[in-house]
Design a protein around this motif. Sequence first.
Motif, mmCIF file in Angstrom:
data_model
loop_
_atom_site.group_PDB
_atom_site.id
_atom_site.type_symbol
_atom_site.label_atom_id
_atom_site.label_comp_id
_atom_site.label_asym_id
_atom_site.label_seq_id
_atom_site.Cartn_x
_atom_site.Cartn_y
_atom_site.Cartn_z
ATOM 1 N N VAL A 104 -0.682 14.848 -5.394
ATOM 2 C CA VAL A 104 -1.403 15.309 -4.212
ATOM 3 C C VAL A 104 -1.632 16.809 -4.348
ATOM 4 N N THR A 105 -2.872 17.243 -4.069
ATOM 5 C CA THR A 105 -3.210 18.665 -4.135
ATOM 6 C C THR A 105 -3.966 19.061 -2.868
ATOM 7 N N GLY A 106 -4.108 20.351 -2.643
ATOM 8 C CA GLY A 106 -4.888 20.825 -1.510
ATOM 9 C C GLY A 106 -4.121 20.717 -0.201
ATOM 10 N N ASP A 107 -4.779 21.104 0.876
ATOM 11 C CA ASP A 107 -4.152 21.080 2.196
ATOM 12 C C ASP A 107 -4.123 19.693 2.809
ATOM 13 N N LYS A 108 -5.090 18.855 2.440
ATOM 14 C CA LYS A 108 -5.096 17.477 2.935
ATOM 15 C C LYS A 108 -5.780 16.594 1.915
ATOM 16 N N GLY A 109 -5.446 15.300 1.959
ATOM 17 C CA GLY A 109 -6.025 14.374 0.998
ATOM 18 C C GLY A 109 -6.267 13.014 1.608
ATOM 19 N N TYR A 110 -7.185 12.280 0.968
ATOM 20 C CA TYR A 110 -7.527 10.929 1.401
ATOM 21 C C TYR A 110 -7.838 10.086 0.175
ATOM 22 N N LEU A 111 -7.305 8.867 0.160
ATOM 23 C CA LEU A 111 -7.615 7.927 -0.911
ATOM 24 C C LEU A 111 -7.687 6.526 -0.325
ATOM 25 N N SER A 112 -8.797 5.838 -0.601
ATOM 26 C CA SER A 112 -8.973 4.433 -0.241
ATOM 27 C C SER A 112 -8.700 3.626 -1.500
ATOM 28 N N LEU A 113 -7.821 2.634 -1.391
ATOM 29 C CA LEU A 113 -7.403 1.878 -2.554
ATOM 30 C C LEU A 113 -6.938 0.492 -2.125
ATOM 31 N N GLU A 114 -6.548 -0.307 -3.084
ATOM 32 C CA GLU A 114 -5.971 -1.615 -2.791
ATOM 33 C C GLU A 114 -4.859 -1.880 -3.792
ATOM 34 N N ILE A 115 -3.625 -1.880 -3.273
ATOM 35 C CA ILE A 115 -2.471 -2.277 -4.072
ATOM 36 C C ILE A 115 -1.758 -3.361 -3.275
ATOM 37 N N PRO A 116 -1.682 -4.579 -3.830
ATOM 38 C CA PRO A 116 -1.049 -5.664 -3.090
ATOM 39 C C PRO A 116 0.478 -5.600 -3.130
ATOM 40 N N TYR A 126 4.379 16.637 1.268
ATOM 41 C CA TYR A 126 3.273 16.491 2.214
ATOM 42 C C TYR A 126 3.656 15.553 3.353
ATOM 43 N N ASP A 127 3.035 15.788 4.516
ATOM 44 C CA ASP A 127 3.069 14.787 5.577
ATOM 45 C C ASP A 127 2.135 13.685 5.100
ATOM 46 N N ALA A 128 2.571 12.443 5.200
ATOM 47 C CA ALA A 128 1.745 11.348 4.681
ATOM 48 C C ALA A 128 1.816 10.133 5.595
ATOM 49 N N ARG A 129 0.675 9.440 5.635
ATOM 50 C CA ARG A 129 0.576 8.153 6.332
ATOM 51 C C ARG A 129 -0.101 7.181 5.391
ATOM 52 N N VAL A 130 0.318 5.919 5.481
ATOM 53 C CA VAL A 130 -0.330 4.873 4.696
ATOM 54 C C VAL A 130 -0.831 3.799 5.654
ATOM 55 N N GLU A 131 -2.025 3.336 5.403
ATOM 56 C CA GLU A 131 -2.641 2.259 6.190
ATOM 57 C C GLU A 131 -2.534 0.987 5.346
ATOM 58 N N MET A 132 -1.994 -0.068 5.962
ATOM 59 C CA MET A 132 -1.770 -1.305 5.230
ATOM 60 C C MET A 132 -2.255 -2.494 6.055
ATOM 61 N N SER A 133 -2.455 -3.618 5.379
ATOM 62 C CA SER A 133 -2.859 -4.818 6.109
ATOM 63 C C SER A 133 -2.101 -6.029 5.593
ATOM 64 N N ALA A 134 -1.847 -6.931 6.535
ATOM 65 C CA ALA A 134 -1.292 -8.251 6.230
ATOM 66 C C ALA A 134 -2.228 -9.231 6.919
ATOM 67 N N ALA A 136 -5.257 -10.234 8.838
ATOM 68 C CA ALA A 136 -6.161 -9.494 9.718
ATOM 69 C C ALA A 136 -5.468 -8.333 10.422
ATOM 70 N N GLU A 137 -4.148 -8.273 10.343
ATOM 71 C CA GLU A 137 -3.400 -7.211 11.022
ATOM 72 C C GLU A 137 -3.324 -5.956 10.160
ATOM 73 N N GLN A 138 -3.589 -4.805 10.783
ATOM 74 C CA GLN A 138 -3.450 -3.525 10.087
ATOM 75 C C GLN A 138 -2.345 -2.719 10.752
ATOM 76 N N LYS A 139 -1.580 -2.010 9.918
ATOM 77 C CA LYS A 139 -0.490 -1.177 10.412
ATOM 78 C C LYS A 139 -0.519 0.155 9.680
ATOM 79 N N THR A 140 -0.126 1.189 10.408
ATOM 80 C CA THR A 140 0.006 2.517 9.823
ATOM 81 C C THR A 140 1.490 2.866 9.772
ATOM 82 N N PHE A 141 1.932 3.367 8.626
ATOM 83 C CA PHE A 141 3.313 3.787 8.453
ATOM 84 C C PHE A 141 3.330 5.281 8.124
ATOM 85 N N ARG A 168 -3.212 9.014 3.390
ATOM 86 C CA ARG A 168 -3.695 10.276 3.977
ATOM 87 C C ARG A 168 -2.541 11.265 3.940
ATOM 88 N N THR A 169 -2.835 12.485 3.474
ATOM 89 C CA THR A 169 -1.801 13.511 3.384
ATOM 90 C C THR A 169 -2.285 14.806 4.030
#
Length: 171
Positions: A104-116, A126-134, A136-141, A168-169
């Motif tokens: 992770v570099t810079g003041d903030k970052g964003y990456l859209s990806l798919e890892i099952p 960094y402060d970080a959040r991850v968006e995940m789905s199971a 149809a349900e989506q959760k942020t951690f 997101r960082t």
Amino acid sequence: MKARSAIRRIVGAAVAAGALTWIAAAGGVTGGSGTEPIATKAVADEGPPDAVENFAYPNADKILAEQKIKLNSGDGHILLAECTGAPELMEVFSHKNEKVCFRVTGDKGYLSLEIPAVFGVKGNDYDARVEMSAGAEQKTFTVDKNAWTAVGESADKQGRDFVLLEIRTSK
């Protein structure tokens, strides 16, 4: 004296360009034979050549084929990295991919990806959040800094498989 001369040249060039534009717009200039008008169009209507950034992840197809990680798009501040154990890396654990690391570099970052089948993330500075789905349900951690965080299956009472969709960082 030199400054006045330079100003006169600039003003003269501007007046000449304006006069030519006015003549062309009024239809007063003709083509080579003297009978047909020269075609004119506004340059602003044309616009610059296409150079649109789509934020697609570089070499995404190759990474998907070799590592089974689908990297969709991002802002360039979260990059796939070799897992070396370095403390500045964010580590993602998955039943399908074992460990996947990101720099992770810079003041903030964003990456859209798919890892099952992601079940844990080790944060960095960094402060970080991850968006995940199971399904149809989506959760942020929220990911703990410099520590392991249970996400997805390991944080789900039903033990469902979750797909990591976004990271997101920020500093």
